[in-house]
Enzyme design. Structure first.
Site, mmCIF file in Angstrom:
data_model
loop_
_atom_site.group_PDB
_atom_site.id
_atom_site.type_symbol
_atom_site.label_atom_id
_atom_site.label_comp_id
_atom_site.label_asym_id
_atom_site.label_seq_id
_atom_site.Cartn_x
_atom_site.Cartn_y
_atom_site.Cartn_z
ATOM 1 N N TRP A 1 0.569 -80.495 -68.524
ATOM 2 C CA TRP A 1 1.269 -79.258 -68.182
ATOM 3 C C TRP A 1 1.342 -79.020 -66.691
ATOM 4 C CZ3 TRP A 1 4.817 -77.721 -71.132
ATOM 5 C CH2 TRP A 1 4.706 -77.895 -72.511
ATOM 6 N N ASP B 1 -1.888 -71.051 -63.915
ATOM 7 C CA ASP B 1 -1.350 -71.026 -65.281
ATOM 8 C C ASP B 1 -2.566 -71.014 -66.199
ATOM 9 O OD1 ASP B 1 -0.437 -71.606 -67.800
ATOM 10 O OD2 ASP B 1 0.693 -73.400 -67.236
ATOM 11 N N LYS C 1 -1.220 -68.683 -77.519
ATOM 12 C CA LYS C 1 -2.553 -69.265 -77.719
ATOM 13 C C LYS C 1 -3.516 -68.139 -78.078
ATOM 14 C CE LYS C 1 -1.164 -73.176 -75.666
ATOM 15 N NZ LYS C 1 0.170 -73.694 -75.761
HETATM 16 C C1 LIG Z 1 -1.084 -74.727 -70.064
HETATM 17 C C2 LIG Z 1 0.341 -74.670 -70.502
HETATM 18 N N1 LIG Z 1 1.286 -74.325 -69.610
HETATM 19 C C3 LIG Z 1 2.576 -74.241 -69.962
HETATM 20 C C4 LIG Z 1 3.005 -74.529 -71.248
HETATM 21 C C5 LIG Z 1 4.468 -74.389 -71.604
HETATM 22 O O1 LIG Z 1 4.626 -73.169 -72.215
HETATM 23 P P1 LIG Z 1 5.993 -72.632 -72.848
HETATM 24 O O2 LIG Z 1 6.261 -73.452 -74.063
HETATM 25 O O3 LIG Z 1 5.685 -71.195 -73.128
HETATM 26 O O4 LIG Z 1 7.052 -72.787 -71.808
HETATM 27 C C6 LIG Z 1 2.050 -74.881 -72.209
HETATM 28 C C7 LIG Z 1 2.475 -75.158 -73.603
HETATM 29 O O5 LIG Z 1 1.724 -75.343 -74.499
HETATM 30 C C8 LIG Z 1 0.688 -74.950 -71.827
HETATM 31 O O6 LIG Z 1 -0.259 -75.280 -72.725
#
Ligand SMILES: Cc1ncc(COP(=O)(O)O)c(C=O)c1O
Length: 364
Positions: A104, A174, A198
């Site tokens: 990510w 994040d 989550k």
């Molecule tokens: C730590 C993290 N950041 C970003 C994302 C992407 O999130 P989204 O699908 O809400 O764009 C995820 C997706 O699981 C994630 O686990």
């Protein structure tokens, strides 16, 4: 137990049974209004009160005051990967600094490059993202617009320790997969963001907590919907927000505050859950490989493999027969992953650990 109680999915993840029951009732008719939550106007007094409560509850949980804006956004955490550099890295700021520690954060780093030159201070790809750096040992340029990192790598199952000292440049995290799983010092951050699916509720809403000082550097040319100031000025009600997702998020914050007893209490529960699972996996010795190096193991996502795709698949099947779901690893690394988000109970983890022991005794 039902599969719903034994959901170890990486996201959208498990939600507390009591919250699901309230959400079920609210879909038919909210107790307060007699109208389905799915048909409630985002301009209603009821929704304004919900938005206000969600914000106040988050402020209580995080201990943040009015110098931070608390906003509810759409577009998931992926939109934040783009909005953050658009808003906070414009000239005269120097290139922002990124830590690439997993799937990510790699996505965040790659997306930022489409918006601005940026410095990658650390990249764990060569080591297959099994380790994390010490954030305080990184050489961050004084002129960096900000330092961005992902506090918990959901795919690989790596988690940074909580920060305890201020940084010389604005710190942005994040926290999508470990937000509200334990106490931390929100005052050390210039921005924290986390999508809901989550620890906070269903997909559709992303929480952003932003130091108001950072808002002052936003350039004036951005489309209104991509400018954080728009959402702050309209109290997260600029265009139609995801009313249902924000309602469930509010129920989750009530659950955390009133039923669980806050972040200190959930931290202890989460620590017991992850210890039980890691101890169970470690007891297999070399027959089970945990993706993360021991020092960086996540309390939220446990990525592991029996080292043989047939055994991994056989375990998924065995677990499924017991009602356990959501154990497939992320498509990028395969294997298995058990996610232990806040709503996964200790009883559910006991059931998973028993299933692992049974399976190990029969197959290893
Ligand atoms: C730590 C993290 N950041 C970003 C994302 C992407 O999130 P989204 O699908 O809400 O764009 C995820 C997706 O699981 C994630 O686990």
């Amino acid at each position: 137990m039902t599969p719903n109680a034994l959901n170890f999915s990486g996201g959208p993840g498990a939600l507390p049974a009591t919250v699901l029951m309230q959400a079920q009732d609210a879909i038919v008719a909210l107790p307060e209004t007699g109208v389905s939550v799915l048909g409630m106007s985002h301009r209603s007094d009821w929704f304004r009160a919900i938005l206000d409560e969600a914000e106040q509850n988050l402020r209580r949980l995080l201990g943040v005051a009015g110098d931070y804006a608390v906003t509810f956004l759409q577009g998931g955490s992926s939109l934040q990967f783009a909005m953050i550099p658009m808003n906070f890295a414009a000239a005269p700021q120097g290139p922002p600094a990124y830590v690439t520690s997993g799937y990510w954060s790699n996505r965040a780093t790659t997306e930022a490059a489409r918006v601005t030159p940026r410095d990658v201070l650390w990249d764990g790809r060569a080591g297959h993202y099994r380790q994390l750096p010490d954030l305080y040992a990184l050489e961050v340029a004084e002129t960096a617009a900000y330092l961005h990192y992902v506090s918990n790598e959901t795919v690989e199952g790596l988690q940074f320790p909580v920060c305890d000292e201020p940084f010389a440049v604005p710190l942005i995290a994040d926290m999508s997969s470990d937000f509200l799983s334990k106490p931390f010092d929100a005052g050390l951050y210039s921005m924290i963001y986390a999508h809901a699916q989550k620890n906070l509720g269903p997909a559709g809403v992303t929480v952003a907590v932003i130091d108001r000082e950072l808002l002052e550097r936003i350039p004036d040319h951005l489309p209104a919907i991509l400018d954080f100031r728009t959402h702050v000025a309209h109290a997260s009600n600029y265009n139609t927000p995801p009313v249902f997702a924000i309602y469930v998020l509010t129920l989750i914050t009530r659950w955390l505050l009133n039923d669980i007893g806050g972040l200190g209490a959930i931290e202890q529960i989460n620590a017991r859950k992850s210890k039980h699972l890691y101890d169970t996996l470690d007891a297999f010795g070399g027959a089970v490989r945990i993706h993360a190096a021991p020092q960086w193991r996540s309390q939220m996502n446990v990525s592991f493999t029996f080292g043989d795709v047939r055994l991994d698949e056989a375990f998924v099947e065995h677990a499924h027969e017991l009602g356990i779901v959501g154990l497939d690893g992320h498509r990028s690394i395969g294997g298995l992953r058990a996610s232990l988000y806040n709503a996964v109970t200790e009883t559910a983890v006991d059931t998973l650990c028993n299933a692992l022991r049974q399976f190990g005794a029969a197959h290893l």
